[in-house]
Motif scaffolding. Structure first.
Motif, mmCIF file in Angstrom:
data_model
loop_
_atom_site.group_PDB
_atom_site.id
_atom_site.type_symbol
_atom_site.label_atom_id
_atom_site.label_comp_id
_atom_site.label_asym_id
_atom_site.label_seq_id
_atom_site.Cartn_x
_atom_site.Cartn_y
_atom_site.Cartn_z
ATOM 1 N N ILE A 1 0.837 -1.207 0.000
ATOM 2 C CA ILE A 1 0.000 0.000 0.000
ATOM 3 C C ILE A 1 0.867 1.251 0.000
ATOM 4 O O ILE A 1 0.613 2.205 -0.750
ATOM 5 C CB ILE A 1 -0.964 -0.021 1.203
ATOM 6 N N LEU A 2 1.902 1.256 0.824
ATOM 7 C CA LEU A 2 2.790 2.416 0.890
ATOM 8 C C LEU A 2 3.512 2.638 -0.440
ATOM 9 O O LEU A 2 3.717 3.787 -0.850
ATOM 10 C CB LEU A 2 3.785 2.268 2.046
ATOM 11 N N LEU A 3 3.864 1.554 -1.123
ATOM 12 C CA LEU A 3 4.479 1.698 -2.447
ATOM 13 C C LEU A 3 3.497 2.320 -3.443
ATOM 14 O O LEU A 3 3.879 3.177 -4.246
ATOM 15 C CB LEU A 3 4.988 0.350 -2.957
ATOM 16 N N ASP A 4 2.246 1.910 -3.382
ATOM 17 C CA ASP A 4 1.219 2.505 -4.247
ATOM 18 C C ASP A 4 1.022 3.984 -3.913
ATOM 19 O O ASP A 4 0.880 4.816 -4.813
ATOM 20 C CB ASP A 4 -0.111 1.766 -4.116
ATOM 21 N N LEU A 5 1.003 4.309 -2.629
ATOM 22 C CA LEU A 5 0.862 5.710 -2.218
ATOM 23 C C LEU A 5 2.074 6.536 -2.652
ATOM 24 O O LEU A 5 1.932 7.703 -3.024
ATOM 25 C CB LEU A 5 0.680 5.814 -0.697
ATOM 26 N N LYS A 6 3.236 5.910 -2.633
ATOM 27 C CA LYS A 6 4.451 6.593 -3.087
ATOM 28 C C LYS A 6 4.381 6.848 -4.594
ATOM 29 O O LYS A 6 4.681 7.947 -5.052
ATOM 30 C CB LYS A 6 5.682 5.764 -2.730
ATOM 31 N N ARG A 7 3.959 5.839 -5.353
ATOM 32 C CA ARG A 7 3.808 5.998 -6.808
ATOM 33 C C ARG A 7 2.772 7.071 -7.141
ATOM 34 O O ARG A 7 2.859 7.731 -8.167
ATOM 35 C CB ARG A 7 3.419 4.676 -7.460
ATOM 36 N N GLY A 8 1.782 7.224 -6.276
ATOM 37 C CA GLY A 8 0.746 8.236 -6.465
ATOM 38 C C GLY A 8 1.151 9.612 -5.956
ATOM 39 O O GLY A 8 0.364 10.556 -6.008
#
Length: 137
Positions: A44-51
């Motif tokens: 989830i944190l990786l997705d939030l970082k990509r976003g």
């Protein structure tokens, strides 16, 4: 309904929003405080970082922090990132539009017009709720 991923993303963002401005939170710290499985949180944190909602710092004292202001992150942003369209049908969507294969005439479709109204009201409400407004409740 929000997916578990979107719900946990919101919980992680709420945790980060409550930290001091320069605080960098370790994944395990977020997971324990927000009651999120650590492995799932990492994705989830990786997705939030990509976003571009969070940033990260590597190393012994590394972790995550808000990149975007908690005043600017809305429920609509997170819903779209993790769950896609806010509209109930693709033909009523703003960002994920697709025509319906079973519709004879889109301009005359009564269902589409009703669902566009629901989309507009839902979007308005979701854009009005920020991470900051949730923290300050």
């Amino acid at each position: 309904m929000l997916s578990h991923k979107a719900k946990y993303a919101l919980k992680a963002l709420l945790f980060l929003a409550q930290q001091d401005e320069n605080h960098i939170s370790r994944t395990i710290e977020i997971a324990e405080a927000a009651n999120i499985p650590k492995k799932f949180l990492e994705q989830i944190l990786l997705d939030l970082k990509r976003g571009h909602f969070v940033g990260s710092k590597q190393g012994k004292f590394g972790g995550y922090y808000l990149l975007k202001s908690k005043n600017d992150i809305t429920l609509a942003d997170i819903h779209r990132l993790f769950d896609g369209a806010i509209a109930l049908l693709p033909c009523a969507s703003l960002n994920f539009y697709e025509p319906c294969s079973d519709c004879k005439s889109e301009p005359e479709c009564l269902l589409r017009h009703g669902l566009m109204t629901i989309r507009d009201e839902t979007l308005k409400a979701m854009q009005g709720i920020t991470i900051s407004s949730l923290v300050n409740k």
